[in-house]
Design a protein around this motif. Structure first.
Motif, PDB file in Angstrom:
ATOM      1  N   SER A  67       0.915  -1.058  -0.076  1.00 22.45           N
ATOM      2  CA  SER A  67       0.053  -0.093  -0.025  1.00 22.45           C
ATOM      3  C   SER A  67       0.784   1.397   0.040  1.00 22.45           C
ATOM      4  O   SER A  67       0.440   2.068  -0.655  1.00 22.45           O
ATOM      5  CB  SER A  67      -1.020   0.063   1.206  1.00 22.45           C
ATOM      6  OG  SER A  67      -0.310   0.095   2.528  1.00 22.45           O
ATOM      7  N   ARG A  68       2.024   1.248   0.546  1.00 18.39           N
ATOM      8  CA  ARG A  68       2.920   2.491   0.869  1.00 18.39           C
ATOM      9  C   ARG A  68       4.090   2.002   1.005  1.00 18.39           C
ATOM     10  O   ARG A  68       4.366   1.010   1.758  1.00 18.39           O
ATOM     11  CB  ARG A  68       2.198   3.415   1.682  1.00 18.39           C
ATOM     12  CG  ARG A  68       3.075   4.624   1.802  1.00 18.39           C
ATOM     13  CD  ARG A  68       2.328   5.730   2.312  1.00 18.39           C
ATOM     14  NE  ARG A  68       3.016   7.044   2.102  1.00 18.39           N
ATOM     15  CZ  ARG A  68       3.005   7.930   3.119  1.00 18.39           C
ATOM     16  NH1 ARG A  68       2.088   8.137   4.056  1.00 18.39           N
ATOM     17  NH2 ARG A  68       3.692   9.232   2.712  1.00 18.39           N
ATOM     18  N   VAL A  69       5.158   2.904   0.586  1.00 22.12           N
ATOM     19  CA  VAL A  69       6.418   2.622   0.968  1.00 22.12           C
ATOM     20  C   VAL A  69       7.144   3.935   1.365  1.00 22.12           C
ATOM     21  O   VAL A  69       7.010   4.974   1.025  1.00 22.12           O
ATOM     22  CB  VAL A  69       7.388   2.431  -0.312  1.00 22.12           C
ATOM     23  CG1 VAL A  69       8.966   2.129  -0.091  1.00 22.12           C
ATOM     24  CG2 VAL A  69       6.926   0.985  -1.042  1.00 22.12           C
ATOM     25  N   ILE A  70       7.917   3.912   2.414  1.00 27.86           N
ATOM     26  CA  ILE A  70       8.415   5.140   3.067  1.00 27.86           C
ATOM     27  C   ILE A  70       9.916   4.724   3.378  1.00 27.86           C
ATOM     28  O   ILE A  70      10.093   3.904   3.843  1.00 27.86           O
ATOM     29  CB  ILE A  70       7.811   5.353   4.618  1.00 27.86           C
ATOM     30  CG1 ILE A  70       6.211   5.909   4.101  1.00 27.86           C
ATOM     31  CG2 ILE A  70       8.445   6.736   5.132  1.00 27.86           C
ATOM     32  CD1 ILE A  70       5.589   5.970   5.308  1.00 27.86           C
ATOM     33  N   ALA A  71      10.940   5.654   3.059  1.00 19.75           N
ATOM     34  CA  ALA A  71      12.132   5.462   3.193  1.00 19.75           C
ATOM     35  C   ALA A  71      12.747   6.725   4.328  1.00 19.75           C
ATOM     36  O   ALA A  71      12.343   7.957   4.135  1.00 19.75           O
ATOM     37  CB  ALA A  71      12.887   5.950   1.859  1.00 19.75           C
ATOM     38  N   ARG A  72      13.139   6.025   5.205  1.00 21.36           N
ATOM     39  CA  ARG A  72      13.532   6.997   6.575  1.00 21.36           C
ATOM     40  C   ARG A  72      14.663   6.394   7.259  1.00 21.36           C
ATOM     41  O   ARG A  72      14.639   5.072   7.463  1.00 21.36           O
ATOM     42  CB  ARG A  72      12.475   7.191   7.301  1.00 21.36           C
ATOM     43  CG  ARG A  72      12.409   8.129   8.581  1.00 21.36           C
ATOM     44  CD  ARG A  72      12.253   9.473   8.092  1.00 21.36           C
ATOM     45  NE  ARG A  72      11.034  10.068   7.382  1.00 21.36           N
ATOM     46  CZ  ARG A  72       9.892  10.398   7.726  1.00 21.36           C
ATOM     47  NH1 ARG A  72       9.903  10.420   9.096  1.00 21.36           N
ATOM     48  NH2 ARG A  72       8.992  10.665   7.092  1.00 21.36           N
ATOM     49  N   GLN A  73      15.690   7.081   7.756  1.00 23.54           N
ATOM     50  CA  GLN A  73      16.872   6.678   8.385  1.00 23.54           C
ATOM     51  C   GLN A  73      17.671   5.508   8.218  1.00 23.54           C
ATOM     52  O   GLN A  73      17.689   4.573   9.165  1.00 23.54           O
ATOM     53  CB  GLN A  73      16.053   6.866  10.049  1.00 23.54           C
ATOM     54  CG  GLN A  73      15.544   8.185  10.267  1.00 23.54           C
ATOM     55  CD  GLN A  73      14.933   8.099  11.609  1.00 23.54           C
ATOM     56  OE1 GLN A  73      14.309   7.448  12.207  1.00 23.54           O
ATOM     57  NE2 GLN A  73      14.859   9.288  12.144  1.00 23.54           N
TER      58      GLN A  73
END
Length: 131
Positions: free
Chosen positions: A65-71
Motif C-alpha cells: 500500500s505504501r513505501v516510506i524511506a527513512r533513516q
C-alpha cells in the motif's frame, strides 16, 4: 505508472534513464535511491543517478500500500502481511509485524511514530526505534 519510471533532467527535461516496469503502485526515495513497489509484491531499490537496480526483494504478500524511506530503512505496508521493515542498502527484511487484518489505505510515519489502520478498524501505533 503503466510504462515504467523515468528520470528527467531538471534543466531541459531530457530523459536521463528509464526503467520499463508495469504496475508500479508506490514510490519513495532517499538521498541516493528510488524505491519502487510493484503490484506483485516486489520492492526494487534503484540508484537515482544511474537507474541501475541495486536490489529486488520479493515479499510474501501483496499488494504493497505504501513505501516510506527513512533513516536507513524502508517501511512497507504489505497488505495482509502487515508492516515490513527492509534494509535500504540490501533490501533484505529486518523485521515484520503481523496485524489483525489487512492494511487499509496508507501508512503514516511522522518523526518516529508509525500509524497503520486495518480493515477491521484497528489503529496500530508503533514507536520507531530507527537509527
Amino acid at each position: 505508472f503503466s510504462d515504467g519510471v523515468y528520470a528527467l533532467d531538471s534543466d531541459d527535461g531530457t530523459i536521463n534513464w528509464h526503467i520499463s516496469q508495469k504496475s508500479v503502485t508506490s514510490l519513495a526515495h532517499s538521498a541516493d535511491k528510488l524505491y519502487l513497489a510493484i503490484s506483485d509484491g516486489v520492492i526494487k531499490g534503484v540508484d537515482i543517478s544511474t537507474g541501475i537496480v541495486k536490489f529486488s526483494t520479493e515479499l510474501s504478500s501483496s499488494p504493497v500500500s505504501r513505501v516510506i524511506a527513512r533513516q536507513g530503512y524502508i517501511v512497507i505496508g504489505a497488505g495482509d502481511a502487515g508492516v515490513i521493515l527492509l534494509d535500504h542498502i540490501s533490501g533484505k527484511p529486518v523485521t515484520a509485524t503481523a496485524l489483525d487484518g489487512e492494511i487499509l489505505g496508507d501508512i503514516s510515519l511522522v518523526d518516529n511514530l508509525l500509524a497503520v489502520m486495518t480493515a477491521k478498524g484497528r489503529l496500530y501505533l508503533f514507536q520507531a526505534g530507527l537509527k
